[in-house]
Design an enzyme around this catalytic site. Sequence first.
Site, PDB file in Angstrom:
ATOM      1  N   ALA A  28       0.841  -1.286  -0.158  1.00  9.03           N
ATOM      2  CA  ALA A  28       0.046  -0.064  -0.064  1.00  9.03           C
ATOM      3  C   ALA A  28       0.894   1.184   0.003  1.00  9.03           C
ATOM      4  CB  ALA A  28      -0.877   0.068   1.123  1.00  9.03           C
ATOM      5  N   LEU A  32       1.466   2.005  -7.458  1.00  6.36           N
ATOM      6  CA  LEU A  32       0.004   1.610  -7.824  1.00  6.36           C
ATOM      7  C   LEU A  32      -0.880   2.090  -7.030  1.00  6.36           C
ATOM      8  CD1 LEU A  32      -1.462  -0.067 -10.360  1.00  6.36           C
ATOM      9  CD2 LEU A  32      -1.518  -1.863  -8.581  1.00  6.36           C
ATOM     10  N   THR A  33      -0.806   1.807  -5.612  1.00 10.36           N
ATOM     11  CA  THR A  33      -1.792   2.146  -4.629  1.00 10.36           C
ATOM     12  C   THR A  33      -2.235   3.723  -4.633  1.00 10.36           C
ATOM     13  OG1 THR A  33      -1.043   0.352  -3.558  1.00 10.36           O
ATOM     14  CG2 THR A  33      -2.489   2.027  -2.359  1.00 10.36           C
ATOM     15  N   LYS A 159      -0.472  -8.012 -12.494  1.00 13.00           N
ATOM     16  CA  LYS A 159       0.542  -8.535 -13.369  1.00 13.00           C
ATOM     17  C   LYS A 159       1.849  -8.082 -12.901  1.00 13.00           C
ATOM     18  CE  LYS A 159       1.884  -5.791 -15.725  1.00 13.00           C
ATOM     19  NZ  LYS A 159       2.860  -4.497 -15.568  1.00 13.00           N
ATOM     20  N   ASP A 188      -5.324  -7.520 -15.426  1.00 17.74           N
ATOM     21  CA  ASP A 188      -4.595  -6.889 -16.302  1.00 17.74           C
ATOM     22  C   ASP A 188      -5.406  -5.598 -16.683  1.00 17.74           C
ATOM     23  OD1 ASP A 188      -3.911  -5.794 -18.965  1.00 17.74           O
ATOM     24  OD2 ASP A 188      -2.868  -7.839 -19.279  1.00 17.74           O
ATOM     25  N   HIS A 189      -4.941  -4.543 -16.121  1.00 19.26           N
ATOM     26  CA  HIS A 189      -5.824  -3.298 -16.102  1.00 19.26           C
ATOM     27  C   HIS A 189      -6.305  -2.888 -17.525  1.00 19.26           C
ATOM     28  CE1 HIS A 189      -2.269  -0.974 -16.826  1.00 19.26           C
ATOM     29  NE2 HIS A 189      -2.988  -0.015 -16.840  1.00 19.26           N
ATOM     30  N   GLU A 227       4.922   4.963 -24.455  1.00 17.26           N
ATOM     31  CA  GLU A 227       4.609   5.819 -23.334  1.00 17.26           C
ATOM     32  C   GLU A 227       5.891   7.102 -23.458  1.00 17.26           C
ATOM     33  OE1 GLU A 227       3.327   3.930 -19.485  1.00 17.26           O
ATOM     34  OE2 GLU A 227       4.777   2.262 -20.272  1.00 17.26           O
ATOM     35  N   ASP A 246       6.785  -6.423 -18.356  1.00 21.90           N
ATOM     36  CA  ASP A 246       6.152  -5.428 -18.015  1.00 21.90           C
ATOM     37  C   ASP A 246       4.932  -5.138 -18.898  1.00 21.90           C
ATOM     38  OD1 ASP A 246       5.627  -3.230 -16.029  1.00 21.90           O
ATOM     39  OD2 ASP A 246       5.944  -1.900 -17.526  1.00 21.90           O
ATOM     40  N   HIS A 251      -0.234  -6.993 -21.248  1.00 24.30           N
ATOM     41  CA  HIS A 251      -1.121  -6.104 -21.967  1.00 24.30           C
ATOM     42  C   HIS A 251      -1.202  -6.011 -23.593  1.00 24.30           C
ATOM     43  CE1 HIS A 251      -1.325  -4.303 -18.215  1.00 24.30           C
ATOM     44  NE2 HIS A 251      -0.174  -3.280 -18.211  1.00 24.30           N
TER      45      HIS A 251
HETATM   46  P1  NDP Z   1       6.178  -0.774  -6.272  1.00 21.54           P
HETATM   47  O1  NDP Z   1       7.600  -1.102  -6.734  1.00 21.54           O
HETATM   48  O2  NDP Z   1       5.860   0.630  -5.821  1.00 21.54           O
HETATM   49  O3  NDP Z   1       6.118  -1.601  -4.818  1.00 21.54           O
HETATM   50  C1  NDP Z   1       5.009  -1.626  -4.009  1.00 21.54           C
HETATM   51  C2  NDP Z   1       5.295  -1.696  -2.444  1.00 21.54           C
HETATM   52  O4  NDP Z   1       5.700  -3.069  -2.371  1.00 21.54           O
HETATM   53  C3  NDP Z   1       6.390  -0.776  -2.119  1.00 21.54           C
HETATM   54  O5  NDP Z   1       5.985   0.410  -1.558  1.00 21.54           O
HETATM   55  C4  NDP Z   1       6.977  -1.479  -1.246  1.00 21.54           C
HETATM   56  O6  NDP Z   1       6.492  -1.265  -0.010  1.00 21.54           O
HETATM   57  C5  NDP Z   1       7.019  -3.016  -1.403  1.00 21.54           C
HETATM   58  N1  NDP Z   1       8.119  -3.529  -1.847  1.00 21.54           N
HETATM   59  C6  NDP Z   1       8.580  -3.221  -3.133  1.00 21.54           C
HETATM   60  N2  NDP Z   1       9.773  -4.158  -3.376  1.00 21.54           N
HETATM   61  C7  NDP Z   1       9.911  -4.848  -2.388  1.00 21.54           C
HETATM   62  C8  NDP Z   1      11.004  -5.745  -2.010  1.00 21.54           C
HETATM   63  N3  NDP Z   1      11.994  -6.259  -2.661  1.00 21.54           N
HETATM   64  N4  NDP Z   1      10.588  -6.566  -0.888  1.00 21.54           N
HETATM   65  C9  NDP Z   1       9.483  -6.155  -0.154  1.00 21.54           C
HETATM   66  N5  NDP Z   1       8.592  -5.296  -0.378  1.00 21.54           N
HETATM   67  C10 NDP Z   1       8.854  -4.771  -1.422  1.00 21.54           C
HETATM   68  O7  NDP Z   1       5.133  -1.434  -7.020  1.00 21.54           O
HETATM   69  P2  NDP Z   1       3.626  -0.629  -7.797  1.00 21.54           P
HETATM   70  O8  NDP Z   1       2.975  -0.266  -6.706  1.00 21.54           O
HETATM   71  O9  NDP Z   1       4.247   0.159  -8.995  1.00 21.54           O
HETATM   72  O10 NDP Z   1       3.351  -2.100  -8.422  1.00 21.54           O
HETATM   73  C11 NDP Z   1       2.704  -2.992  -7.845  1.00 21.54           C
HETATM   74  C12 NDP Z   1       2.391  -4.000  -8.873  1.00 21.54           C
HETATM   75  O11 NDP Z   1       1.146  -3.663  -9.744  1.00 21.54           O
HETATM   76  C13 NDP Z   1       3.395  -4.698  -9.477  1.00 21.54           C
HETATM   77  O12 NDP Z   1       3.129  -5.963  -9.804  1.00 21.54           O
HETATM   78  C14 NDP Z   1       3.061  -4.015 -10.846  1.00 21.54           C
HETATM   79  O13 NDP Z   1       3.507  -4.900 -12.226  1.00 21.54           O
HETATM   80  C15 NDP Z   1       1.642  -4.018 -11.038  1.00 21.54           C
HETATM   81  N6  NDP Z   1       1.360  -2.510 -11.775  1.00 21.54           N
HETATM   82  C16 NDP Z   1       1.792  -1.392 -11.482  1.00 21.54           C
HETATM   83  C17 NDP Z   1       1.121  -0.338 -12.230  1.00 21.54           C
HETATM   84  C18 NDP Z   1       1.504   1.003 -11.903  1.00 21.54           C
HETATM   85  O14 NDP Z   1       1.340   1.972 -12.758  1.00 21.54           O
HETATM   86  N7  NDP Z   1       2.530   1.162 -10.811  1.00 21.54           N
HETATM   87  C19 NDP Z   1       0.287  -0.451 -13.300  1.00 21.54           C
HETATM   88  C20 NDP Z   1      -0.122  -1.822 -13.480  1.00 21.54           C
HETATM   89  C21 NDP Z   1       0.432  -2.912 -12.628  1.00 21.54           C
HETATM   90  P3  NDP Z   1       7.239  -1.284   1.565  1.00 21.54           P
HETATM   91  O15 NDP Z   1       8.495  -1.063   1.377  1.00 21.54           O
HETATM   92  O16 NDP Z   1       6.424  -0.332   2.316  1.00 21.54           O
HETATM   93  O17 NDP Z   1       6.971  -2.555   2.106  1.00 21.54           O
HETATM   94  C1  BG6 Z   2       1.671  -1.248 -16.218  1.00 28.35           C
HETATM   95  C2  BG6 Z   2       3.047  -1.066 -16.387  1.00 28.35           C
HETATM   96  O1  BG6 Z   2       1.102  -2.277 -16.324  1.00 28.35           O
HETATM   97  O2  BG6 Z   2       0.924  -0.310 -17.188  1.00 28.35           O
HETATM   98  C3  BG6 Z   2       3.645   0.465 -16.320  1.00 28.35           C
HETATM   99  O3  BG6 Z   2       3.550  -1.934 -15.053  1.00 28.35           O
HETATM  100  C4  BG6 Z   2       2.995   0.934 -17.542  1.00 28.35           C
HETATM  101  O4  BG6 Z   2       5.057   0.281 -16.907  1.00 28.35           O
HETATM  102  C5  BG6 Z   2       1.562   0.947 -17.185  1.00 28.35           C
HETATM  103  O5  BG6 Z   2       3.255   2.380 -17.237  1.00 28.35           O
HETATM  104  C6  BG6 Z   2       0.785   1.526 -18.740  1.00 28.35           C
HETATM  105  O6  BG6 Z   2      -0.621   1.638 -18.461  1.00 28.35           O
HETATM  106  P1  BG6 Z   2      -1.424   2.813 -19.063  1.00 28.35           P
HETATM  107  O7  BG6 Z   2      -2.729   2.568 -18.522  1.00 28.35           O
HETATM  108  O8  BG6 Z   2      -0.836   4.050 -18.296  1.00 28.35           O
HETATM  109  O9  BG6 Z   2      -1.205   2.517 -20.378  1.00 28.35           O
END
Ligand code: NDP
Ligand code: BG6
Length: 503
Positions: A28, A32-33, A159, A188-189, A227, A246, A251
Amino acid sequence: MVASRKKNPKTCMLEPVCEPFGLIIFGASGDLTRKKLIPAVFSLYSRGMLPERFFILGAARTPFKDEEFRKHLSEGISEKEGKAEFLKHIYYSSVDYQRPESYKNLKSTLQRLEKKIKTQKRRLFYLAVPPVLTENIVQSLGENSLIKNLPDVRVVIEKPFGWDLESARALNRTLLKYLTEEQVFRIDHYLGKETVQDILLFRFANSIFEPIWNRNHIEHIQITASETIGVGERAGYYDKAGIIRDMFQNHIIQLLSLVAMEPPACFEPKRIRDEKVKVFRSLRQMSKKEVPEYTVFGQYIRNRIDGEVIPGYRDEPGVKKDSKTPTFAAMKVFIDNWRWQGVPFYLRSGKRLQKRITEVSVHFKTVPHSIFKDIVSGDIKPNVLIFRIQPDEAIELTFQTKIPGTKLCFRDVVMNFSYRDYGTELPDAYERVLMDCLRGDHLLFVGQEGVEIAWEFFTPVLEFLEKSKRLVLFHIHDYKAGTWGPWEAEEFIKKDGYQWWVK
Ligand code: NDP
Ligand code: BG6
């Protein structure tokens, strides 16, 4: 939670979720969150789509008090009426994913909230974490009786599902140890995007296109997801994942399956999944040796655009200075079945490209014989059908017309349908997929079989990139940030007599 895909027939809108629930988000503190999930839940809340009684419990290692966490999220959502009230639904519990005590604390917080807010045990666990953590978290949730034998529990997996074929299989085994397939939602958004959903409607709710949707009339198909953003703060994940995990394994290949699949017998999740699986099974498998012939890879380097310096990939915080991770890929694939034999599909995606645009273009064959060839110079251009997924969402068809005047001259014009004409803003994909998770509707989610075949297909590509270090040096080409990728990608399609449609 009751599975329902009921729509209000008068408005075509999904009906609000009525049953109280708790949404527990792992990871969280992450990107992404903050950027996608919470804004999507807030939007649903503002539109009256959520019940009065619900809570969001964030879980991650970063220490936050409830108030701090609310403030952290608040910065990511727009100022709108109801924001302060919405934030009161949010709580936080620190967890170290590897430590059993963490789950005990989480469980007691969860039970306290469920008692206070009276959501019973309707829990939606959302694993917004890097894929290396997913299996471990599911296991711990299972072992700590947080999900097992609780029919109203659902688990959402982001994903990429697993890291490769083996880990995807292992993850699935773990999921099914504690849950039924019906309780698992693989997100898969892209499938939640209105324009992506519309590919199926366009193909199967209009009778004029299906008869020509095949190798007899279609010359080739292109899919581009480009992108302008770089890896930002996600280098920890991205530098290990790269563009194939990724974007392509999920996607891009999902888009491909919607364009290429056979008509399902009905609009049911299982039927649609089956048709997608058939497409994946028909993908012509390349061997590791063949990878250079069918692919081009790139990595962005520093560039100055309008006076602003855009850092190269290796200068991004958290990226290894000698990283070989591709941030761009172009690929040619074939689908070996009766419909698509011999039709190339060109796939392309990258970070830090010139424009943010996702588009599918279907290039029809040129006329078999031009009756104008002695009068008009130049070729008659083929028709192109375009699904503009984002931004400026639209469906377009190009065709030839005569330029008014006495001389015979052609011009290609565009027939355009823009989603803007509906006069309403398109809902964000995450709103739609979250609603469907809460309702238990699997239509827009990915099935395990499809996931595994997709991994199988990309395995030689990943092995080429990750296990042939010396070879890879020659195959990952630099491209300047803000351009259309490496020059080699232009040559790649040009040698087949085509050009990238999006440029
Ligand atoms: P992050 O890299 O921001 O990781 C989320 C949280 O996980 C971090 O805030 C951290 O929280 C914890 N974390 C990260 N790496 C580690 C580690 N090695 N060990 C333990 N905890 C870790 O990921 P995102 O939020 O970007 O993405 C999460 C998922 O969603 C991924 O699978 C990504 O592919 C998917 N996704 C992301 C998108 C995006 O736009 N960001 C879009 C679509 C899918 P803490 O340190 O507080 O525990
Ligand atoms: C996510 C990838 O699944 O999709 C990101 O992890 C990428 O790297 C994103 O930026 C793209 O999504 P959108 O909806 O902005 O096209």
